[in-house]
Structure formats: C-alpha cells, structure tokens
Design an enzyme around this catalytic site. Structure first.
Site, PDB file in Angstrom:
ATOM      1  N   PHE A 201     125.539 128.022  -4.995  1.00  0.00           N
ATOM      2  CA  PHE A 201     126.616 127.945  -4.355  1.00  0.00           C
ATOM      3  C   PHE A 201     127.213 126.783  -4.442  1.00  0.00           C
ATOM      4  O   PHE A 201     127.073 125.972  -5.856  1.00  0.00           O
ATOM      5  CB  PHE A 201     125.813 127.387  -3.252  1.00  0.00           C
ATOM      6  CG  PHE A 201     124.677 125.750  -2.986  1.00  0.00           C
ATOM      7  CD1 PHE A 201     125.909 125.213  -2.363  1.00  0.00           C
ATOM      8  CD2 PHE A 201     124.037 125.477  -3.319  1.00  0.00           C
ATOM      9  CE1 PHE A 201     125.600 123.644  -2.660  1.00  0.00           C
ATOM     10  CE2 PHE A 201     123.390 124.823  -3.104  1.00  0.00           C
ATOM     11  CZ  PHE A 201     124.381 123.051  -3.105  1.00  0.00           C
TER      12      PHE A 201
ATOM     13  N   HIS B 142     138.131 116.968 -16.213  1.00  0.00           N
ATOM     14  CA  HIS B 142     139.287 117.934 -14.612  1.00  0.00           C
ATOM     15  C   HIS B 142     138.012 118.218 -13.766  1.00  0.00           C
ATOM     16  O   HIS B 142     136.961 119.076 -14.134  1.00  0.00           O
ATOM     17  CB  HIS B 142     139.236 119.385 -15.366  1.00  0.00           C
ATOM     18  CG  HIS B 142     140.342 120.123 -14.280  1.00  0.00           C
ATOM     19  ND1 HIS B 142     140.901 121.155 -15.091  1.00  0.00           N
ATOM     20  CD2 HIS B 142     141.071 119.665 -13.099  1.00  0.00           C
ATOM     21  CE1 HIS B 142     141.475 121.996 -14.081  1.00  0.00           C
ATOM     22  NE2 HIS B 142     141.438 121.019 -12.706  1.00  0.00           N
ATOM     23  N   VAL B 143     138.230 117.354 -12.483  1.00  0.00           N
ATOM     24  CA  VAL B 143     137.067 118.213 -11.447  1.00  0.00           C
ATOM     25  C   VAL B 143     138.081 119.051 -10.450  1.00  0.00           C
ATOM     26  O   VAL B 143     139.005 118.990 -10.029  1.00  0.00           O
ATOM     27  CB  VAL B 143     137.005 116.716 -10.698  1.00  0.00           C
ATOM     28  CG1 VAL B 143     136.376 117.356  -9.175  1.00  0.00           C
ATOM     29  CG2 VAL B 143     137.196 115.604 -11.401  1.00  0.00           C
ATOM     30  N   LEU B 144     137.583 120.432 -10.920  1.00  0.00           N
ATOM     31  CA  LEU B 144     138.182 121.144 -10.147  1.00  0.00           C
ATOM     32  C   LEU B 144     138.009 121.649  -8.625  1.00  0.00           C
ATOM     33  O   LEU B 144     136.770 120.922  -7.649  1.00  0.00           O
ATOM     34  CB  LEU B 144     137.525 122.732 -10.488  1.00  0.00           C
ATOM     35  CG  LEU B 144     137.221 123.039 -11.791  1.00  0.00           C
ATOM     36  CD1 LEU B 144     136.278 124.396 -12.753  1.00  0.00           C
ATOM     37  CD2 LEU B 144     139.147 123.384 -12.220  1.00  0.00           C
TER      38      LEU B 144
ATOM     39  N   TRP C 278     135.985 130.284 -10.742  1.00  0.00           N
ATOM     40  CA  TRP C 278     135.501 129.863 -12.248  1.00  0.00           C
ATOM     41  C   TRP C 278     133.594 130.895 -11.488  1.00  0.00           C
ATOM     42  O   TRP C 278     133.723 131.186 -13.242  1.00  0.00           O
ATOM     43  CB  TRP C 278     135.407 128.404 -11.753  1.00  0.00           C
ATOM     44  CG  TRP C 278     135.113 128.388 -13.566  1.00  0.00           C
ATOM     45  CD1 TRP C 278     135.753 127.988 -14.629  1.00  0.00           C
ATOM     46  CD2 TRP C 278     133.450 127.757 -14.153  1.00  0.00           C
ATOM     47  NE1 TRP C 278     135.188 127.915 -15.119  1.00  0.00           N
ATOM     48  CE2 TRP C 278     133.815 127.435 -15.665  1.00  0.00           C
ATOM     49  CE3 TRP C 278     132.322 127.687 -13.488  1.00  0.00           C
ATOM     50  CZ2 TRP C 278     132.888 127.416 -16.599  1.00  0.00           C
ATOM     51  CZ3 TRP C 278     130.709 128.042 -14.232  1.00  0.00           C
ATOM     52  CH2 TRP C 278     131.205 127.391 -15.596  1.00  0.00           C
TER      53      TRP C 278
ATOM     54  N   ASP D  23     119.751 122.757  -1.366  1.00  0.00           N
ATOM     55  CA  ASP D  23     121.249 123.837  -0.755  1.00  0.00           C
ATOM     56  C   ASP D  23     121.450 123.806   0.763  1.00  0.00           C
ATOM     57  O   ASP D  23     120.007 123.100   1.495  1.00  0.00           O
ATOM     58  CB  ASP D  23     120.052 125.146  -0.708  1.00  0.00           C
ATOM     59  CG  ASP D  23     121.201 126.845  -0.865  1.00  0.00           C
ATOM     60  OD1 ASP D  23     122.247 126.459   0.440  1.00  0.00           O
ATOM     61  OD2 ASP D  23     120.313 127.768  -0.602  1.00  0.00           O
TER      62      ASP D  23
END
Length: 518
Positions: A136, A155-157, A165, A246
């Site tokens: 996840f 670089h924090v997506l 990605w 999770d």
C-alpha cells in the site's frame, strides 16, 4: 537461468555503467506467524510462515567522502498451503542519491534497485500455485531514515505521484515475466484507491497499459477477492488479509472489537463494497491524501479467471471531498514509502515489529533454540513442495541471516539514528553497519556493485525491465509543407487535358453585389 542469478549479478546488470554502490542484504529464516486471513467458524487457523528481507544500498567511500546509506526497502514473505504473499512493507530514501553519478537519461536507480530486488525474491517462488506481490502506497516525509526529510536533496512524492510510481515499478515486473516464454503463470494487477471510483482509479494505471489489447487487460480497478481466497461468498471479515502496519488490518481490528455474530458478520459492514467505502472515511485515507492498495497476482491454471475482473466485486464508487483535495509537495529526490509513518527525530519511537511473529505458534519439537523452523518440518507445516521451498529460501537468503529478535534489534536501531545532513548520516551509516556485525558475529558485511548496463542499448537480463518503449507507426499521413502551399499559389492553373493555361475571370469589386438582408 535468470531465476538462479544471485542478487549481486542482477543488480550489476541493472545499474547503469559508471555507477558504483554498496549493498547490504539481511534476512531471517521462515518462522511461524499469525494467519493472513481470519479462519471461518469451526475451522483452525491456516498454517503460515513469515520471513523478512531488508536491502539497503549506499554510496561507497571515495576519498574524503564517507559512506552514506541512500535507499532501503523491507519485504516480508508469507507462505501458506495455498498462497505465497510477498508484501512490500517499507521503503525510504535518505536524500543523498546525488552521490551516485547516474548518467543522463538513465532510469531511476531507486526504481531499478526496487524492481530488481522484487524480481529476485519472486522468480524462485513462481513454481507455487499462486503468488501475490502486494503493497500500500501512502506518502509521508520519512519512514526508515529519521531526519532525512530535512535534507534539501530529498524529493518527497505526493500521494498521487507515489501511487503512480509504485504502479510503474510493479508493471515493469509484471511485463518482464509476462514476456518471458519460460514462465507459465498468468499475471494481472489490481489497484484500489479508497475514495476514487473506477474511472478515477484508472488514472493511476501505468502508461504501459495502453499497449494491452482491450480483450486482455492487465490492470483492474477492483479488489481481487476471487484470486486471493477460495470461497468469495464468505463475510468480508474472512476475505481480507491482515498484514503488519497496514490500514486495512487496523480497520479489521476495529470492526472485530465492535461486533461479530456467530457467522463472523459485522454489524456495520456487510459486504466488501461497504468495507472499501468505509475505508475511504478512515483517517489514513481521508486526511487530504490518497492511499493506493496494489496486488499483483501470479496464478497457474486460472487463465479464464485472470482475463476478467471478478464478477461479484465492484470497485468502490464513493468519493470523499477530503481525499480528492491533495496538496502538492515537490523536491529533488523520490521518497518511496508504502508502510507505517515514522515520526520526526525528536522523540522517535519504534513502530510495532515488522514480522508479526507469535511465540504461541512455535512448536518446541520443530524449532531450535533460536526460534526458527526446523527445515525438515517446513514443508509439512505449510503444505508445499519441500524441495522447491528449500531451494527458494536458500537461493534468496541474505548475506547475513539473523533470527527475528536480532532482526527487530537492527530495525529499532535504524529508527534511532539521525540522517539530518551528511555528517550525521555518515555516522549513522557506520553505526548501523557495526550493529549488524555485532549482532550477527560476521567478519564482513556488504558487497560492491559496479554497474554494467549501457544506457540506450538493449537491456540485459535482470535489468528490471525488458519492454522497449512503444513505437507509434503512422501510415499514409503526409504533413502539408509550407513550400507546397507557396508553389500552389504561385503557379498558374493548367488544364490537364490540353496542357494549356486556364483563363480565370476575375470580377471587379464594383460588379459584386451583396444579397440584401430580409
């Protein structure tokens, strides 16, 4: 054969030429674990084992530059009598990937290492009847490297970028095996984004899905219940796996604490559709960020079921306003995190153990003093082919194999380090490596990788992707050139039969009348 290549060979073939890095692969032996699925009434828990794999890559020492950890990923492998479940638990980057001199236009090293590592763990287990790769994706500032979010190179997506990605990474693995003639398994992928309907979910599919024929889709916007369980008519409590750290597992626990009748039915959630709609309201899925749940299923002898989405399963249609309002956060290095959030460096606490091992499941007659399963009893415990399982475990074990207590100590130590800036990151890297040597009693750890892949050339085996970019071929289409237009306006009209110029009568402006308006 590709599935017999060691991890070092695969990584060297996948990494671009000129890039050197150090790798650290730590694993545990399979140990008894809590069952993935809740058992139906009057039936015992399904025998399940779990083994942990942790891979970290670093930039090697170079002159005055000290060694720095660049990226790490943790993968848990659950084995049951009917299913092998490969769960990508955590992944994170430290913000120092610029230390690796990647050639221009080369694929992302982080993506390449991730897909290669998944392939390495997957290939030797495809002999099983059914294998699932699951994760996840939830965007956070940091997971495995405390303080790394303060590094300017990280670089924090955001949530949407992170889901896309991971979809591309798993699609690369899927197509690698789909185009391998030696593989007989059928493979599909399913994606669920709580709060998004089917049309919105398809926007997260990898671009390569456009190559798939309409009659044989590979990606579906639904939960693959028919492919994960044998009887999909059971209450939803028995149809969803409980994985560590999770959001689904936490929601399942909350529903269990509410009410369960004699048939295992909840009071508030009666179907899978209700479950996913309620998931969209959970804090982890509605706090302004989207969360993507992905399953990639390899299955033998189920081509008819894999060629279409489950007939009785529809993707959730509920869209929450909070989930659709996403704040954009961009930087310079990808941060890839499918697991539980880690707080900032101050007051950092360790999350629950990654491997959900329960001592009550360990049979003293089948274990040694370290708590590991006796290899002679492993096949009978999970009901699988003993020779194949031994081979898969042996061929994918880490350079250092530790027990679960030692593994948890290493993970806890990692979460107490500090990767803010190069000096602290170098000190934390050295401390973590020394901790491995101390716990494992090994003399050395890690191995050097020298990239061999030539950017632009055909990909070598194990490069993580074997599908060339699509080529659009347009036929019978000719763009009108400006010169052609000028020639047509400058040349006089010619009668094709007589080859004589054609006289064109031009009326004077004074002789042209406009039709009066009525």
């Amino acid at each position: 054969m590709l599935d017999r290549l060691p991890l070092s060979t695969r990584l060297a073939a996948a990494i671009p030429s000129g890039v050197n890095l150090s790798c650290y692969h730590i694993s545990t032996q399979p140990v008894p674990s809590a069952a993935l699925f809740s058992p139906v009434p009057s039936q015992p828990d399904q025998a399940t084992t779990c083994e942990s794999h942790f891979l970290a890559i670093s930039s090697p020492e170079d002159g005055e530059k000290k060694e720095l950890l660049i990226f790490a990923v943790e993968i848990l492998i659950f084995a049951t009598p009917t299913l092998t479940f490969i769960f990508v638990s955590k992944a994170d980057s430290s913000g120092f990937s610029s230390r690796l001199p990647s050639p221009k236009n080369a694929p992302s090293i982080v993506a390449t290492v991730t897909s290669t590592f998944i392939d390495f763990l997957l290939d030797s287990r495809l002999h099983n009847q059914k294998v699932v790769v699951s994760l996840f994706a939830r965007a956070q500032n940091q997971y495995l490297f405390p303080g790394s979010s303060d590094n300017s190179g990280k670089h924090v997506l955001d949530d949407r970028q992170l889901i896309k990605w991971w979809s591309r990474v798993l699609d690369r693995t899927m197509r690698h095996h789909h185009h391998d003639p030696a593989q007989t398994s059928k493979v599909v992928a399913h994606l669920v984004v709580p709060g998004c309907d089917q049309a919105e979910t398809k926007a997260f599919f990898p671009p390569a899905t456009r190559q798939n024929p309409i009659s044989e889709p590979k990606w579906f916007s639904s939960y693959p219940v028919d492919l994960l369980v044998q009887d999909a008519s059971q209450p939803p409590r028995f149809l969803i796996p409980r994985l560590p750290d999770d959001p689904k597992a936490r929601f399942l626990d909350d529903l269990d604490n509410d009410f369960i009748d004699n048939q295992g039915q909840w009071r508030s959630v009666k179907s899978l559709r209700d479950f996913w709609e309620m998931m969209s309201y959970r804090q982890e899925c509605s706090a302004g960020r989207l969360v993507g749940f992905i399953w990639m299923i390899f299955s033998r002898g189920q081509a008819s079921r894999l060629s279409r989405p489950p007939a009785n399963q529809a993707a959730p249609q509920l869209t929450t306003p909070e989930a659709s309002q996403v704040q954009e956060t961009l930087g310079t290095e990808p941060q890839l995190m499918p697991g539980q959030q880690v707080s900032t460096t101050a007051g950092l606490k360790s999350p629950p153990p990654s491997s959900p091992v329960q001592d009550s499941f360990v049979d003293s007659q089948n274990t040694d003093d370290t708590g590991l399963l006796d290899s002679n009893s492993f096949g009978s415990e999970i009901g699988t082919d003993l020779a194949f399982e031994r081979d898969a475990i042996e061929s994918t074990k880490g350079q250092v194999v530790v027990n679960t207590d030692q593994y948890d100590q290493l993970m806890d130590f990692m979460l107490q380090t500090d990767f803010t800036g190069e000096d602290l990151a170098a000190e934390s890297t050295r401390g973590w490596i020394n901790k491995i040597l101390e716990i494992s009693k090994a003399s050395t750890i890690g191995y050097q990788i020298r990239g061999e892949s030539i950017v632009g050339d055909s990909l070598k085996p194990g490069a993580g992707t074997s599908i060339p970019p699509p080529v659009n071929v347009l036929t019978n289409i000719r763009k009108k050139r400006k010169a052609d237009q000028e020639d047509r306006t400058s040349k006089p009209a010619v009668n094709e039969q007589t080859s004589l110029p054609v006289t064109v009568n031009t009326l004077a402006t004074s002789l042209v009348r406009k039709k009066p308006k009525t």
